[in-house]
Design an enzyme around this catalytic site. Structure first.
Site, PDB file in Angstrom:
ATOM      1  N   ARG A 124       0.815  -1.228   0.000  1.00 38.74           N
ATOM      2  CA  ARG A 124       0.000   0.000   0.000  1.00 38.74           C
ATOM      3  C   ARG A 124       0.839   1.264   0.000  1.00 38.74           C
ATOM      4  NH1 ARG A 124      -2.993  -3.312   3.428  1.00 38.74           N
ATOM      5  NH2 ARG A 124      -4.794  -4.132   2.308  1.00 38.74           N
ATOM      6  N   LYS A 146       4.563  11.324 -11.522  1.00 33.71           N
ATOM      7  CA  LYS A 146       3.696  10.482 -12.361  1.00 33.71           C
ATOM      8  C   LYS A 146       4.377   9.129 -12.513  1.00 33.71           C
ATOM      9  CE  LYS A 146       1.255  13.681 -15.415  1.00 33.71           C
ATOM     10  NZ  LYS A 146       1.046  14.054 -16.831  1.00 33.71           N
ATOM     11  N   GLU A 188      13.066  17.141 -25.098  1.00 31.63           N
ATOM     12  CA  GLU A 188      12.297  17.587 -23.929  1.00 31.63           C
ATOM     13  C   GLU A 188      12.952  18.818 -23.295  1.00 31.63           C
ATOM     14  OE1 GLU A 188       9.390  16.215 -23.199  1.00 31.63           O
ATOM     15  OE2 GLU A 188       9.429  14.099 -23.753  1.00 31.63           O
ATOM     16  N   LYS A 230      10.085  22.463 -14.480  1.00 30.19           N
ATOM     17  CA  LYS A 230       9.157  21.369 -14.188  1.00 30.19           C
ATOM     18  C   LYS A 230       8.716  21.435 -12.729  1.00 30.19           C
ATOM     19  CE  LYS A 230       7.511  16.884 -14.825  1.00 30.19           C
ATOM     20  NZ  LYS A 230       7.542  15.615 -15.510  1.00 30.19           N
ATOM     21  N   GLU A 240      -2.273  17.764 -12.670  1.00 29.56           N
ATOM     22  CA  GLU A 240      -2.623  18.158 -14.035  1.00 29.56           C
ATOM     23  C   GLU A 240      -4.099  18.463 -14.223  1.00 29.56           C
ATOM     24  OE1 GLU A 240      -0.327  16.171 -17.113  1.00 29.56           O
ATOM     25  OE2 GLU A 240      -1.871  16.646 -18.566  1.00 29.56           O
ATOM     26  N   ARG A 244      -0.140  22.207 -15.699  1.00 29.52           N
ATOM     27  CA  ARG A 244       0.803  21.113 -15.971  1.00 29.52           C
ATOM     28  C   ARG A 244       0.670  20.603 -17.403  1.00 29.52           C
ATOM     29  NH1 ARG A 244       2.744  16.141 -11.945  1.00 29.52           N
ATOM     30  NH2 ARG A 244       4.129  15.184 -13.457  1.00 29.52           N
ATOM     31  N   ASN A 248       2.886  19.202 -22.120  1.00 32.85           N
ATOM     32  CA  ASN A 248       2.555  18.330 -23.251  1.00 32.85           C
ATOM     33  C   ASN A 248       2.736  19.012 -24.595  1.00 32.85           C
ATOM     34  OD1 ASN A 248       1.837  16.185 -21.557  1.00 32.85           O
ATOM     35  ND2 ASN A 248      -0.165  17.094 -21.215  1.00 32.85           N
ATOM     36  N   HIS A 251       3.112  16.989 -27.694  1.00 32.73           N
ATOM     37  CA  HIS A 251       2.786  15.616 -27.329  1.00 32.73           C
ATOM     38  C   HIS A 251       1.466  15.106 -27.914  1.00 32.73           C
ATOM     39  CE1 HIS A 251       6.195  16.023 -24.684  1.00 32.73           C
ATOM     40  NE2 HIS A 251       6.044  14.805 -24.201  1.00 32.73           N
ATOM     41  N   HIS A 255       2.322  11.861 -29.599  1.00 33.68           N
ATOM     42  CA  HIS A 255       1.762  10.583 -29.142  1.00 33.68           C
ATOM     43  C   HIS A 255       1.056   9.847 -30.277  1.00 33.68           C
ATOM     44  CE1 HIS A 255       1.746  11.825 -24.621  1.00 33.68           C
ATOM     45  NE2 HIS A 255       2.842  11.172 -24.947  1.00 33.68           N
ATOM     46  N   HIS A 269      10.365   8.334 -28.195  1.00 36.15           N
ATOM     47  CA  HIS A 269       9.426   9.329 -27.676  1.00 36.15           C
ATOM     48  C   HIS A 269       9.902  10.762 -27.960  1.00 36.15           C
ATOM     49  CE1 HIS A 269       6.582  11.337 -25.065  1.00 36.15           C
ATOM     50  NE2 HIS A 269       7.594  11.924 -24.440  1.00 36.15           N
TER      51      HIS A 269
HETATM   52  N1  LIG Z   1       6.549   9.993 -15.497  1.00 36.14           N
HETATM   53  C1  LIG Z   1       6.672  10.991 -16.320  1.00 36.14           C
HETATM   54  O1  LIG Z   1       6.365  12.144 -15.980  1.00 36.14           O
HETATM   55  C2  LIG Z   1       7.222  10.742 -17.676  1.00 36.14           C
HETATM   56  C3  LIG Z   1       7.590  11.822 -18.493  1.00 36.14           C
HETATM   57  C4  LIG Z   1       8.158  11.554 -19.734  1.00 36.14           C
HETATM   58  C5  LIG Z   1       8.357  10.241 -20.151  1.00 36.14           C
HETATM   59  N2  LIG Z   1       7.983   9.212 -19.329  1.00 36.14           N
HETATM   60  C6  LIG Z   1       8.198   7.820 -19.727  1.00 36.14           C
HETATM   61  O2  LIG Z   1       9.590   7.600 -19.850  1.00 36.14           O
HETATM   62  C7  LIG Z   1       9.800   6.481 -20.721  1.00 36.14           C
HETATM   63  C8  LIG Z   1      10.962   6.783 -21.645  1.00 36.14           C
HETATM   64  O3  LIG Z   1      12.104   6.992 -20.856  1.00 36.14           O
HETATM   65  P1  LIG Z   1      13.561   6.971 -21.490  1.00 36.14           P
HETATM   66  O4  LIG Z   1      13.577   7.704 -22.752  1.00 36.14           O
HETATM   67  O5  LIG Z   1      14.477   7.353 -20.391  1.00 36.14           O
HETATM   68  O6  LIG Z   1      13.721   5.443 -21.916  1.00 36.14           O
HETATM   69  P2  LIG Z   1      14.344   4.133 -21.226  1.00 36.14           P
HETATM   70  O7  LIG Z   1      14.152   4.122 -19.765  1.00 36.14           O
HETATM   71  O8  LIG Z   1      13.806   2.985 -21.988  1.00 36.14           O
HETATM   72  O9  LIG Z   1      15.906   4.284 -21.546  1.00 36.14           O
HETATM   73  C9  LIG Z   1      16.335   4.301 -22.884  1.00 36.14           C
HETATM   74  C10 LIG Z   1      17.419   3.259 -23.135  1.00 36.14           C
HETATM   75  O10 LIG Z   1      18.642   3.710 -22.579  1.00 36.14           O
HETATM   76  C11 LIG Z   1      19.196   2.719 -21.706  1.00 36.14           C
HETATM   77  N3  LIG Z   1      19.912   3.465 -20.679  1.00 36.14           N
HETATM   78  C12 LIG Z   1      19.374   4.198 -19.683  1.00 36.14           C
HETATM   79  N4  LIG Z   1      20.319   4.878 -19.036  1.00 36.14           N
HETATM   80  C13 LIG Z   1      21.499   4.556 -19.607  1.00 36.14           C
HETATM   81  C14 LIG Z   1      22.841   4.975 -19.399  1.00 36.14           C
HETATM   82  N5  LIG Z   1      23.159   5.900 -18.493  1.00 36.14           N
HETATM   83  N6  LIG Z   1      23.813   4.417 -20.167  1.00 36.14           N
HETATM   84  C15 LIG Z   1      23.472   3.517 -21.152  1.00 36.14           C
HETATM   85  N7  LIG Z   1      22.241   3.118 -21.411  1.00 36.14           N
HETATM   86  C16 LIG Z   1      21.245   3.641 -20.654  1.00 36.14           C
HETATM   87  C17 LIG Z   1      18.018   1.916 -21.256  1.00 36.14           C
HETATM   88  O11 LIG Z   1      18.392   0.627 -20.865  1.00 36.14           O
HETATM   89  C18 LIG Z   1      17.156   1.903 -22.520  1.00 36.14           C
HETATM   90  O12 LIG Z   1      17.619   0.918 -23.405  1.00 36.14           O
HETATM   91  C19 LIG Z   1       8.503   6.256 -21.457  1.00 36.14           C
HETATM   92  O13 LIG Z   1       7.910   5.099 -20.964  1.00 36.14           O
HETATM   93  C20 LIG Z   1       7.659   7.476 -21.081  1.00 36.14           C
HETATM   94  O14 LIG Z   1       6.281   7.178 -21.033  1.00 36.14           O
HETATM   95  C21 LIG Z   1       7.432   9.454 -18.113  1.00 36.14           C
HETATM   96 ZN   LIG Z   2       7.574  13.669 -23.260  1.00 40.89          ZN
END
Ligand SMILES: NC(=O)c1ccc[n+]([C@@H]2O[C@H](COP(=O)([O-])OP(=O)(O)OC[C@H]3O[C@@H](n4cnc5c(N)ncnc54)[C@H](O)[C@@H]3O)[C@@H](O)[C@H]2O)c1
Ligand SMILES: [Zn+2]
Length: 372
Positions: A124, A146, A188, A230, A240, A244, A248, A251, A255, A269
């Site tokens: 929980r 998030k 971003e 942010k 949001e 907030r 986007n 986006h 998306h 992304h």
């Molecule tokens: N929670 C939020 O507010 C929010 C905001 C934006 C995006 N997101 C989410 O984030 C995700 C995308 O995140 P991302 O782009 O970081 O992708 P990811 O976490 O998949 O990382 C990208 C790749 O890089 C590798 N990697 C990570 N750090 C590394 C490092 N230091 N050295 C070598 N390799 C490394 C990972 O293993 C992966 O293969 C999506 O699922 C998206 O929905 C969430």
């Molecule tokens: Zn984004």
């Protein structure tokens, strides 16, 4: 030039600090000690990050007298799933995580969202900290609380708001991140300038190369400015209901493009956001809201850092405008059948528009397809 900067996310009794600097990972154990009750931390990471950075994390924890266990999932978006959630929750339970323990999300946005959501529901709710390892996670996903996973019905549809206790951003970790991922994360960063800080965007036009090259001083400024913005927006509107949504920018279009490509490696992304931001500027110009030259200025900048800026930059058989509109509708940001767009009056002057007609979107997309 590159000392540690601290940004506070002001959320009452859920407030927390973001520390930003180079080489901070070695100090992680010391920094986490105040958050641990029984000097134990459960790490969640993925295989790629584990290979590069898990040993340093473990060493730092051990040196501070903190014991640790790890759950390692497969790299990639597919881990942000019901199955991935089960792996992490059961892995944490098998590691003996108790209600008062601390979960450490070590990785990109996938790990942050997945581990954060697991922390939100495990027993929980247990506390967690973020150590983001991608540029995208450092400037965006690790801040703001998030968390969630994807459903076969769409991305991020199952989740919770669960704020971390602390975020440690070690910029040196970006050195092992592949170039393409750095560039995608950079989209971003540019987003913050485009949505609310023209001065920052001007600065980025001069320094983007240094940011992507993880140059001390430049990358610090870019990440800190992004986190500051942010943090301010999240403090104003945690869940949001209003401002907030500005985050986007690019986006709604982005998306739809991601969904069309099936979230495949064809389009990351951040790449989708880059194309989507250019579309948001061009669309705003078409609606008579901003100067038509701005779309070209934004595109020129993103192209200069190696990002795609138009659908044609991706070798993919894109669906037609009507199909793309349908993908936009499936996005969780659609409410009551109406799409929300983030439009612009200028660089750094984004606003939320809830009254955009489908016909305007279709006309714009058809025109954009035809753009050479
Ligand atoms: N929670 C939020 O507010 C929010 C905001 C934006 C995006 N997101 C989410 O984030 C995700 C995308 O995140 P991302 O782009 O970081 O992708 P990811 O976490 O998949 O990382 C990208 C790749 O890089 C590798 N990697 C990570 N750090 C590394 C490092 N230091 N050295 C070598 N390799 C490394 C990972 O293993 C992966 O293969 C999506 O699922 C998206 O929905 C969430
Ligand atoms: Zn984004």
């Amino acid at each position: 030039m590159s000392e540690t900067q601290t940004i506070r996310v002001g959320l009452g009794d859920r407030s927390y600090n973001i520390d930003i600097g180079h080489g901070l990972l070695s100090t992680l154990g010391k920094r986490l000690a105040p958050f641990t009750n029984r000097r134990h931390v459960a790490i969640v990471t993925d295989g790629n990050v584990a290979k590069h950075h898990l040993a340093s994390v473990e060493e730092s924890l051990t040196a501070a007298g903190i014991t640790h266990a790890s759950v390692i999932v497969d790299p990639g978006e597919s881990s942000k799933s019901y199955a991935g959630l089960a792996t992490v929750c059961d892995g944490l339970l098998a590691a003996g995580v108790e209600r008062n323990d601390l979960v450490l999300a070590l990785g990109g946005g996938v790990i942050g969202d997945l581990a954060g959501f697991a922390a939100a529901v495990l027993r929980r709710g247990v506390r967690f900290v973020q150590v983001p390892t991608t540029l995208l996670a450092q400037v965006d996903s690790s801040v703001g609380g998030k968390t969630g996973i994807n459903s076969p019905h769409g991305k991020n549809l199952v989740g919770a708001f669960h704020q971390p206790q602390y975020v440690l951003i070690d910029l040196s970790l970006l050195e092992t991140l592949p170039q393409r991922e750095r560039r995608a994360g950079y989209a971003e960063v540019a987003k913050y300038g485009l949505l609310g800080d023209a001065g920052f965007f001007n600065w980025l036009e001069e320094h983007a190369g240094d940011v992507i090259a993880v140059k001390p001083g430049s990358v610090d400024h870019a990440v800190a400015t992004s986190c500051q913005m942010k943090a301010k927006i999240v403090a104003e509107d945690e869940t949001e209901t209003g401002v907030r949504a500005l985050l986007n920018l690019g986006h709604t279009f982005g998306h739809a493009l991601e969904a069309a490509t099936g979230y495949s490696g064809k389009l990351l992304h951040g790449e989708a956001v880059a194309i989507g931001m250019v579309q948001a500027f061009r669309f705003s110009a078409k609606l008579g809201l901003c100067d038509p030259s701005l779309g070209s200025r934004v595109a020129k900048h993103l192209k200069a850092v190696g990002l795609p800026t138009h659908m044609r930059d991706i070798s993919f058989n894109w669906p037609n405008a009507g199909e793309l509109l349908r993908f936009m509708r499936q996005d969780k940001k659609a409410s009551g059948g109406k799409l929300t767009f983030i439009l612009v009056k200028g660089i750094g002057e984004a606003f939320i528009a809830k009254d955009v007609s489908d016909q305007h979107v279709l006309d714009f997309l058809n025109e954009d397809f035809a753009r050479t």
